[in-house]
Design a protein around this motif. Structure first.
Motif, PDB file in Angstrom:
ATOM      1  N   HIS A 196      57.708  44.656  57.129  1.00  0.00           N
ATOM      2  CA  HIS A 196      58.057  44.684  55.808  1.00  0.00           C
ATOM      3  C   HIS A 196      58.601  43.042  55.325  1.00  0.00           C
ATOM      4  O   HIS A 196      58.911  42.416  56.274  1.00  0.00           O
ATOM      5  CB  HIS A 196      59.358  45.192  55.329  1.00  0.00           C
ATOM      6  N   GLY A 197      57.863  42.439  54.119  1.00  0.00           N
ATOM      7  CA  GLY A 197      58.051  41.295  54.183  1.00  0.00           C
ATOM      8  C   GLY A 197      57.124  40.049  54.862  1.00  0.00           C
ATOM      9  O   GLY A 197      57.201  38.707  54.595  1.00  0.00           O
ATOM     10  N   ASN A 198      56.338  40.692  55.725  1.00  0.00           N
ATOM     11  CA  ASN A 198      55.189  39.807  56.397  1.00  0.00           C
ATOM     12  C   ASN A 198      55.575  38.840  57.722  1.00  0.00           C
ATOM     13  O   ASN A 198      55.318  39.177  58.609  1.00  0.00           O
ATOM     14  CB  ASN A 198      54.452  39.109  55.403  1.00  0.00           C
ATOM     15  N   PHE A 199      56.379  38.014  57.253  1.00  0.00           N
ATOM     16  CA  PHE A 199      56.877  36.909  58.051  1.00  0.00           C
ATOM     17  C   PHE A 199      58.132  36.871  58.573  1.00  0.00           C
ATOM     18  O   PHE A 199      59.160  37.235  57.985  1.00  0.00           O
ATOM     19  CB  PHE A 199      56.342  35.546  57.495  1.00  0.00           C
ATOM     20  N   LEU A 200      58.152  36.621  59.763  1.00  0.00           N
ATOM     21  CA  LEU A 200      59.663  36.552  60.296  1.00  0.00           C
ATOM     22  C   LEU A 200      60.362  35.756  59.957  1.00  0.00           C
ATOM     23  O   LEU A 200      61.797  35.450  59.667  1.00  0.00           O
ATOM     24  CB  LEU A 200      59.681  36.505  61.914  1.00  0.00           C
ATOM     25  N   THR A 201      59.828  34.284  59.622  1.00  0.00           N
ATOM     26  CA  THR A 201      60.531  33.104  59.218  1.00  0.00           C
ATOM     27  C   THR A 201      59.417  32.628  58.041  1.00  0.00           C
ATOM     28  O   THR A 201      58.310  32.848  58.082  1.00  0.00           O
ATOM     29  CB  THR A 201      60.755  31.869  60.056  1.00  0.00           C
ATOM     30  N   GLU A 202      60.090  31.846  56.978  1.00  0.00           N
ATOM     31  CA  GLU A 202      59.409  31.500  55.932  1.00  0.00           C
ATOM     32  C   GLU A 202      58.327  30.463  56.368  1.00  0.00           C
ATOM     33  O   GLU A 202      58.709  29.484  56.896  1.00  0.00           O
ATOM     34  CB  GLU A 202      60.258  30.826  54.537  1.00  0.00           C
ATOM     35  N   PRO A 237      55.531  37.289  50.941  1.00  0.00           N
ATOM     36  CA  PRO A 237      55.779  38.408  51.319  1.00  0.00           C
ATOM     37  C   PRO A 237      55.171  39.899  50.668  1.00  0.00           C
ATOM     38  O   PRO A 237      55.309  40.748  51.440  1.00  0.00           O
ATOM     39  CB  PRO A 237      57.376  38.491  50.814  1.00  0.00           C
ATOM     40  N   ASP A 238      54.525  39.539  49.721  1.00  0.00           N
ATOM     41  CA  ASP A 238      53.831  40.690  49.156  1.00  0.00           C
ATOM     42  C   ASP A 238      53.129  40.492  47.954  1.00  0.00           C
ATOM     43  O   ASP A 238      53.076  38.970  47.737  1.00  0.00           O
ATOM     44  CB  ASP A 238      54.841  42.027  48.507  1.00  0.00           C
ATOM     45  N   MET A 239      52.423  41.192  47.087  1.00  0.00           N
ATOM     46  CA  MET A 239      51.844  40.706  45.880  1.00  0.00           C
ATOM     47  C   MET A 239      52.759  40.457  44.758  1.00  0.00           C
ATOM     48  O   MET A 239      54.103  40.862  44.951  1.00  0.00           O
ATOM     49  CB  MET A 239      50.873  41.760  45.416  1.00  0.00           C
ATOM     50  N   ALA A 240      52.474  39.564  43.882  1.00  0.00           N
ATOM     51  CA  ALA A 240      53.440  39.410  42.683  1.00  0.00           C
ATOM     52  C   ALA A 240      54.028  40.608  42.199  1.00  0.00           C
ATOM     53  O   ALA A 240      55.112  40.572  41.546  1.00  0.00           O
ATOM     54  CB  ALA A 240      52.726  38.444  41.735  1.00  0.00           C
ATOM     55  N   GLY A 250      41.127  42.179  50.072  1.00  0.00           N
ATOM     56  CA  GLY A 250      41.782  41.559  49.087  1.00  0.00           C
ATOM     57  C   GLY A 250      43.293  41.692  49.280  1.00  0.00           C
ATOM     58  O   GLY A 250      44.184  40.787  49.479  1.00  0.00           O
ATOM     59  N   ASN A 251      43.795  42.997  48.929  1.00  0.00           N
ATOM     60  CA  ASN A 251      45.206  43.515  49.329  1.00  0.00           C
ATOM     61  C   ASN A 251      45.800  43.198  50.401  1.00  0.00           C
ATOM     62  O   ASN A 251      46.821  42.849  50.530  1.00  0.00           O
ATOM     63  CB  ASN A 251      45.434  44.873  49.167  1.00  0.00           C
ATOM     64  N   PHE A 252      45.227  43.304  51.579  1.00  0.00           N
ATOM     65  CA  PHE A 252      45.901  43.186  52.911  1.00  0.00           C
ATOM     66  C   PHE A 252      45.941  41.748  53.307  1.00  0.00           C
ATOM     67  O   PHE A 252      46.855  41.268  53.848  1.00  0.00           O
ATOM     68  CB  PHE A 252      45.073  44.192  54.088  1.00  0.00           C
ATOM     69  N   VAL A 253      44.799  41.027  53.080  1.00  0.00           N
ATOM     70  CA  VAL A 253      44.792  39.688  53.811  1.00  0.00           C
ATOM     71  C   VAL A 253      45.328  38.517  52.659  1.00  0.00           C
ATOM     72  O   VAL A 253      45.763  37.458  53.124  1.00  0.00           O
ATOM     73  CB  VAL A 253      43.185  39.534  53.946  1.00  0.00           C
ATOM     74  N   VAL A 254      45.211  38.694  51.498  1.00  0.00           N
ATOM     75  CA  VAL A 254      45.340  37.541  50.581  1.00  0.00           C
ATOM     76  C   VAL A 254      46.858  37.347  50.630  1.00  0.00           C
ATOM     77  O   VAL A 254      47.230  36.026  50.961  1.00  0.00           O
ATOM     78  CB  VAL A 254      44.762  37.879  49.159  1.00  0.00           C
ATOM     79  N   PHE A 281      53.059  56.853  48.410  1.00  0.00           N
ATOM     80  CA  PHE A 281      53.373  56.225  47.202  1.00  0.00           C
ATOM     81  C   PHE A 281      54.001  54.872  47.596  1.00  0.00           C
ATOM     82  O   PHE A 281      55.240  54.474  47.157  1.00  0.00           O
ATOM     83  CB  PHE A 281      54.124  56.867  46.102  1.00  0.00           C
ATOM     84  N   SER A 282      53.243  53.893  48.274  1.00  0.00           N
ATOM     85  CA  SER A 282      53.815  52.626  48.992  1.00  0.00           C
ATOM     86  C   SER A 282      53.747  51.398  47.932  1.00  0.00           C
ATOM     87  O   SER A 282      52.462  51.596  47.345  1.00  0.00           O
ATOM     88  CB  SER A 282      53.328  52.109  49.908  1.00  0.00           C
ATOM     89  N   ALA A 283      54.525  50.729  47.753  1.00  0.00           N
ATOM     90  CA  ALA A 283      54.494  49.300  47.183  1.00  0.00           C
ATOM     91  C   ALA A 283      54.228  48.119  47.750  1.00  0.00           C
ATOM     92  O   ALA A 283      54.234  47.201  47.549  1.00  0.00           O
ATOM     93  CB  ALA A 283      55.636  48.944  46.220  1.00  0.00           C
ATOM     94  N   ASP A 284      54.031  48.386  49.351  1.00  0.00           N
ATOM     95  CA  ASP A 284      53.639  47.291  50.232  1.00  0.00           C
ATOM     96  C   ASP A 284      52.140  47.268  50.297  1.00  0.00           C
ATOM     97  O   ASP A 284      51.421  47.952  50.404  1.00  0.00           O
ATOM     98  CB  ASP A 284      54.106  47.667  51.484  1.00  0.00           C
ATOM     99  N   HIS A 285      51.976  45.793  50.023  1.00  0.00           N
ATOM    100  CA  HIS A 285      50.530  45.337  49.854  1.00  0.00           C
ATOM    101  C   HIS A 285      49.618  45.730  50.973  1.00  0.00           C
ATOM    102  O   HIS A 285      48.355  46.234  50.810  1.00  0.00           O
ATOM    103  CB  HIS A 285      50.405  43.771  49.512  1.00  0.00           C
ATOM    104  N   LYS A 286      50.424  45.941  52.167  1.00  0.00           N
ATOM    105  CA  LYS A 286      49.368  45.896  53.546  1.00  0.00           C
ATOM    106  C   LYS A 286      49.075  47.703  53.531  1.00  0.00           C
ATOM    107  O   LYS A 286      47.981  48.015  53.785  1.00  0.00           O
ATOM    108  CB  LYS A 286      50.382  45.892  54.760  1.00  0.00           C
TER     109      LYS A 286
END
Length: 591
Positions: A558-564, A132-135, A121-125, A34-39
């Motif tokens: 988590h959060g995808n990127f190390l820096t913005e 950092p994630d979906m809206a 769509g979920n993984f790449v967009v 039950f993950s809320a992480d888009h990846k």
């Protein structure tokens, strides 16, 4: 809204503690189930869809035995499927109809759409737009957990009394209104699957509009994101009519209404008591109003993937980027006013037929423009024939064959002869099988290193490609000849007609092609699982690509990127004169 603000507002949506004591490790079920992480959700969709693609394909292989060798007992598997479905190992006509209806439904609604939109769509967009994630992460989780019960219900319907749905994947009434209980399960499953798509599409639109990284204007978005945005609008606007229609058909079946049952219907010699002036054609309109945009829901994400792979492997910018974007937007708009070309045989009158004939010819124009842009992108490129590139380049002629063979079906005069023959199956499958599914395979090979941190084996990949490519043409090319010979689709035994006997030899060729195609998937399945453990490890950007997802670690945390991330340029700046490398990533500032 900046990335930091977004992370702060959705942090708890991920189940991470942001209340002063930093990140704590999530339990397994919150992290991977039950993950809320888009990846994670993207991978859940992708793997589920690949499983159902293989399952739907298996149903078709059973049908191909019956078509190639009508009335012959099926070796080995015939006995396993039970006496009701396969009396004496020979396929029963009702079971053949179930396989036909469920093959179409599963491949489209449980296979290609969840892989193209839910998976890629979920993984790449979010990665491509620097989010950092979906809206709405929890809405995203809900979309998968509405989808999965729909899939389970769809498959479980095989075990109901009378078997699964058997009124074709289009479920035309009045036949579907009086079919066994499997049809009710089909309808409830469709309601769940459609609800899932609606939740997902709203999420995509908001994410792409609101959460783009700094500097990422709409004209700097990768073409894949544009394709997914148009797809999300198609899902949002086209699916509700079919959801409504499904509810109406459930009412017809369970509450004895008659939305789709005409008056004076006679079933098995008995007049039907509840038929009260409904209209079976109403269902066709509601169904095709979804199912024609649906064809573009299948093809647009694949076109987006092909664009990414071609730009990366030709080492030059995508030719006609703006033209491509305008074309997919126009394609999306036009897809809503062509649906009745599926209904030329219903006697809708010459004026309406002519209108839909014209719009069908018009909608072929943006498809031709998109193909032309892709072919021009290859011209003069220093092409690397990696496995993703093989699948992407094969997409071009296969989709072209699918498109060209569709034109006679869009013209009333030729459609009257070709309608409901094998020609239609050949046309549609060229668009969706060697077209869309090859595009999706290109995406699997291309983004697998981003998802897992390891590369798929190239030798196994090329073996998978070449055998699939040859086999798939042996399956669908002969269908055009069968259709032009007048062979009807959905026939349990084509040899009952004299003209069916004349093209029966082609059915044997097609069936052997189908079984070869199944064998060709074995190297892919081995490669997919073996590379998780043994694949070559890769850095963030193994393909030397320019788009934003390659700035994140492989696999992204988590959060995808190390820096913005900040975007400085167009998406496909390959081989720019005066630059030290042959690629200038969007995320790298000028040296």
């Amino acid at each position: 809204m900046s990335v930091q603000q977004h992370t702060a507002t959705t942090g708890n949506g991920h189940g991470h503690a942001h209340d002063g004591h930093g990140h704590h490790e999530l339990p397994f079920w919150r992290k991977y189930i039950f993950s809320a992480d888009h990846k994670v959700i993207g991978i859940q969709y992708g793997v589920t869809a690949l499983v159902f693609l293989f399952f739907g394909f298996t149903l078709m292989m059973l049908m191909r035995w019956q078509l190639a060798y009508p009335g012959q007992p099926l070796p080995v598997f015939g006995k396993l499927l039970g006496e009701t479905a396969m009396p004496g190992g020979v396929m029963a006509p009702e079971f053949y109809n179930q396989l036909g209806a469920m093959h179409g439904t599963i491949m489209v609604f449980l296979g290609v759409v969840p892989l193209a939109v839910g998976g890629f769509g979920n993984f790449v967009v979010p990665l491509q737009i620097g989010a950092p994630d979906m809206a709405f992460p929890r809405l995203n989780m809900a979309s998968y957990w509405v989808f999965l019960p729909g899939c389970v219900l769809m498959v479980a319907s095989f075990f109901l009394e009378g078997g699964a749905a058997q009124s074709g994947w289009t479920s035309y009434p009045p036949l579907s209104d009086i079919a066994p209980p499997g049809q009710t399960a089909w309808l409830f499953a469709m309601v769940l699957i459609i609800t899932s798509s609606l939740l997902g599409s709203i999420n995509f639109i908001v994410t792409i509009v609101q959460l783009r990284a700094k500097g990422l204007s709409f004209w700097r978005l990768p073409f894949f994101v544009h394709a997914q945005l148009v797809t999300a609008f198609l899902l949002l606007l086209a699916f509700p009519p079919l959801e409504a229609a499904s509810v109406l058909q459930i009412m017809d079946r369970l509450a004895h209404t008659s939305f789709f049952l005409p008056s004076g219907l006679v079933v098995s010699g008995e007049p039907l008591k509840i038929a009260g002036g409904g209209n079976p054609l109403l269902w066709q309109h509601l169904f095709w109003f979804l199912a024609h945009p649906e064809v573009y829901v299948l093809i647009l994400p694949a076109m987006g993937i092909v664009a990414e792979v071609i730009a990366n492997n030709t080492r030059k910018p995508l030719w006609g980027y703006r033209l491509l974007v305008y074309s997919v937007v126009f394609l999306g708009f036009m897809s809503f006013i062509v649906w009745a070309h599926h209904m030329f045989m219903t006697g809708m009158g010459t004026t309406m037929s002519t209108f839909f004939q014209i719009t069908t010819m018009i909608i072929s124009i943006p498809s031709v423009i998109i193909l032309t842009c892709f072919i021009m992108s290859l011209y003069g490129g220093n092409i690397r024939f990696t496995t993703p590139m093989l699948f992407a380049t094969a997409f071009l002629p296969m989709f072209a064959i699918g498109g060209l063979t569709g034109l006679p079906l869009g013209l009333t005069a030729s459609d009257i002869y070709l309608h409901d023959t094998f020609y239609v199956i050949g046309h549609f499958h060229y668009v969706v099988a060697p077209g869309t599914i090859f595009g999706l395979f290109a995406g699997v090979y291309y983004w697998y290193p981003k998802a897992t941190g390891r590369k798929l084996n190239e030798t196994l990949g090329k073996l998978h490609f070449w055998v699939s490519f040859v086999a798939i043409n042996f399956i669908f090319m002969p269908m055009f000849f069968q259709g032009m010979a007048g062979l009807s689709r959905r026939l349990y035994d084509p040899t009952i007609y004299a003209h069916g006997r004349g093209v029966q030899a082609l059915n044997v060729v097609i069936s052997w092609g189908a079984w070869t195609l199944a064998l060709a998937q074995i190297p892919f399945i081995i490669n997919f699982f073996m590379s998780l453990k043994r694949g070559a490890r890769v850095a963030e950007n193994p393909w030397n690509a320019t788009t934003l997802e390659w700035a994140a670690p492989s696999p992204p945390g988590h959060g995808n990127f190390l820096t913005e991330p900040v975007v400085y340029r167009e998406p496909y700046e390959y081989s720019v004169p005066g630059q030290p490398n042959d690629y200038s990533p969007q995320f790298r500032a000028e040296a």
